[in-house]
Every structure is written in structure tokens, then in C-alpha cells.
Design an enzyme around this catalytic site. Structure first.
Site, PDB file in Angstrom:
ATOM      1  NE  ARG A 198      -3.075   9.532   3.332  1.00 39.79           N
ATOM      2  CZ  ARG A 198      -4.638   9.423   2.779  1.00 39.79           C
ATOM      3  NH1 ARG A 198      -5.289   8.455   3.407  1.00 39.79           N
ATOM      4  NH2 ARG A 198      -4.963  10.124   1.980  1.00 39.79           N
TER       5      ARG A 198
ATOM      6  CD  GLU B 111      -1.486   2.222   1.085  1.00 39.62           C
ATOM      7  OE1 GLU B 111      -2.406   2.564   0.191  1.00 39.62           O
ATOM      8  OE2 GLU B 111      -1.604   2.510   2.372  1.00 39.62           O
TER       9      GLU B 111
ATOM     10  CG  HIS C  10      -5.524   2.227   0.995  1.00 38.41           C
ATOM     11  ND1 HIS C  10      -4.556   3.321   1.366  1.00 38.41           N
ATOM     12  CD2 HIS C  10      -6.753   3.091   1.351  1.00 38.41           C
ATOM     13  CE1 HIS C  10      -4.941   4.457   1.625  1.00 38.41           C
ATOM     14  NE2 HIS C  10      -6.453   4.293   1.617  1.00 38.41           N
TER      15      HIS C  10
END
Length: 311
Positions: free
Chosen positions: A231, A260, A278
Site C-alpha cells: 500500500r 493514489e 497499480h
């Protein structure tokens, strides 16, 4: 269903339930989440749909009784708040393991061998041909990898590093893990000092926020590369930018970001970092598998059984 899904997932969902499809790929707004909790028996949310305590606080017992998360990470859902309001939360472990480990290896190789920088050079039309000292990177085979977080994904990365590249494996984890190849558990400090590549494979959440900050980065070797497939907020992004800008570490490979989808301009301008959007589970068969696992959880729940991946 909070996002457009692969066709096979949609087809199966529509045989099982009366389904409403949300057309947007953006995270659900607070208003959308509150409405969904009031209108639907179950929701299939995903990354970015922040079902916080504040969202649940407006309800005693919402109509929604299950959040079948599309993904393994659930740091965007307050599980305790959901439980207190009678909502079961499930996820999709296992389906994402190999794909995410593959992206970690992609980033190790791209960062070490300056692949992103090289591709940009070729596309620019400025490449003048091969020569003996062109874009010298770091050889991966035989190096030491340090893995922070030795769950399913961490172990899959370790196996690839050991068996595929003959790497020595160090790891930092809350508990010791038994594996069928040599791997040594060490402290975070020792892992930072000894590793040529450091891979973050921990869950998101308050316990791991800023696990890698300026102190950790200062303890890394000057040639070492940091890889994050966990993360974004596991890494203090501003501290990482400083370390990369000052060449205090060899490079970084990132698939996730602290805010993000916002990626700081300062990070985007650096050549010694590889940036991916991602892509961890971005393969059709993997995303289909995730959707099917989420549907398995929903099907079991509404049949009165315990979902196979209830949290």
C-alpha cells in the site's frame, strides 16, 4: 457492483442476484456509499471505497449485510465498525498472490536494470547505440533480497527470488515462517543494512503506515533498491523522494502511492524510480478469479453459511 467487472463475473452475478452495476471506475463517494448501505442487501466494493466508521455511523442496522470486497486488502473498510452495524466483510485472498508476486519481480528487474529509463531513451530518439558503459545497472542474480511481510505474497516473492535468481532471502515478520528453502528472519534494521533489494509486502492500515520513513531509508545501502507492491502509505513518500533525489539509495520501483492516484510531480521527474499504475493483479484471468471469489462469498452468505473468506 461498485466497478465494471470482467464479463464472466458479470454473467455469473446476474444468474445469482438482482444486480445493479455502477458504471464509474472512480471510488464511491460518501453519498454513494451511504445510499448503497441503505438500498442493497450486499455490495461488492473495491480499493478506494472508504467504508469508514463515519459512513456506518448514520445507521443502526443498514439494509446491507455484507461487503464482499473485490481484493485482498481491506484497509479501506473499517471492519470493526462494519461488524458493530451487523455487516460482514469478506475479501479475495489467494487469487491475487502470484500476479502480485510477478509484479514485484517486474519492478525488481526494471529498477535494477534501468528498464524504464532505457525505454524512455529509445522512444525519445536520442539513443546513439550500444557501448560498454551505457546505462549500467545492478545485477540481480545472486543478490540479497529483504522482504517485509511474509504472508502469501511475501513467500511467493521469496520463492521467485531464491529459485529463479539464486538470491539470499532475509525477511522481517511478526512470526517466524517455515519454508522449503533457506530464509532468515531478521530485524527491520538488519534487513535494511544487508539487503540489495527490499520488497514491501505488508497489509495496509495504521500499524504499517510510514513503516518505511527517513530512518529506514538512511539505513539502506547506497546501491539498494526499494520495491513497494503493498500500500502506498507504507512508505513516507516525501522521505523517499528526498532519498532518491539525493541518490542515497540506488532506486525504487513502485506500483502503489501514498495518495493514489495522485503521484507527486517530484517523483514523476526522477529517473531512478520505476512507476507502474497499480498493475499488481491486472491480468484478465486474475481479475476474473477475484470476482468469482467475491461471488462465492456472497453466495455462501445469502445461503446462510459462513463465507469462505469472512474477516
Amino acid at each position: 457492483m461498485a466497478r465494471p467487472m470482467p464479463a464472466d463475473v458479470v454473467e455469473r452475478a446476474e444468474t445469482l442476484f438482482d444486480v445493479e452495476h455502477r458504471a464509474s471506475n472512480l471510488p464511491m463517494s460518501a453519498a454513494e456509499m451511504r445510499s448503497a448501505l441503505a438500498l442493497y442487501d450486499g455490495i461488492m466494493p473495491s480499493l478506494g471505497d472508504r467504508f469508514s466508521n463515519e459512513i456506518f455511523a448514520e445507521f443502526g442496522r443498514p439494509r446491507c449485510r455484507v461487503l464482499a470486497n473485490f481484493g485482498v486488502g481491506v484497509d479501506h473498510i473499517d471492519i470493526e465498525a462494519a461488524r458493530n452495524h451487523g455487516v460482514t466483510v469478506t475479501n479475495t485472498p489467494g487469487a491475487v498472490t502470484d500476479a502480485t508476486a510477478d509484479i514485484a519481480m517486474t519492478l525488481i528487474l526494471m529498477s535494477a536494470r534501468r528498464a524504464g529509463e532505457g525505454e524512455r531513451l529509445v522512444r525519445s530518439g536520442q539513443w546513439q547505440g550500444w557501448h560498454p558503459t551505457q546505462m549500467l545497472g545492478l545485477h540481480v542474480t545472486g543478490k540479497t533480497v529483504g522482504i517485509i511481510g511474509m504472508g502469501r505474497i511475501g513467500q511467493a516473492i521469496a520463492r521467485r527470488c531464491h529459485f529463479g535468481f539464486g538470491m539470499e532471502v532475509l525477511y522481517a515478520n511478526r512470526s517466524e515462517k517455515a519454508m522449503d528453502f533457506p530464509a532468515r528472519q531478521v530485524s527491520l534494521e538488519e534487513l535494511a543494512r544487508q539487503s540489495d533489494f527490499i520488497v514491501l509486502a505488508v497489509p495496509g492500515g495504521p500499524e504499517t503506515m510510514y513503516l518505511v520513513g527517513s530512518d529506514f531509508l538512511s539505513g539502506m545501502q547506497a546501491h539498494a533498491h526499494l520495491i513497494n507492491i503493498s500500500r502506498g502509505n507504507v512508505v513516507d513518500e516525501s522521505a523517499l523522494i528526498d532519498a532518491l533525489r539525493e541518490n542515497r539509495i540506488g532506486g525504487a520501483g513502485l506500483d502503489v502511492y501514498e495518495f493514489e492516484p495522485e503521484v507527486p510531480e517530484a517523483l514523476r521527474q526522477l529517473d531512478n524510480v520505476t512507476l507502474l499504475p497499480h498493475l499488481g493483479t491486472a491480468a484478465l484471468e486474475v481479475r476474473t478469479g477475484m470476482g468469482m471469489m467475491a461471488l462465492d462469498n456472497l453466495q455462501a452468505f445469502f445461503a446462510g453459511e459462513r463465507p469462505p473468506n469472512a474477516l
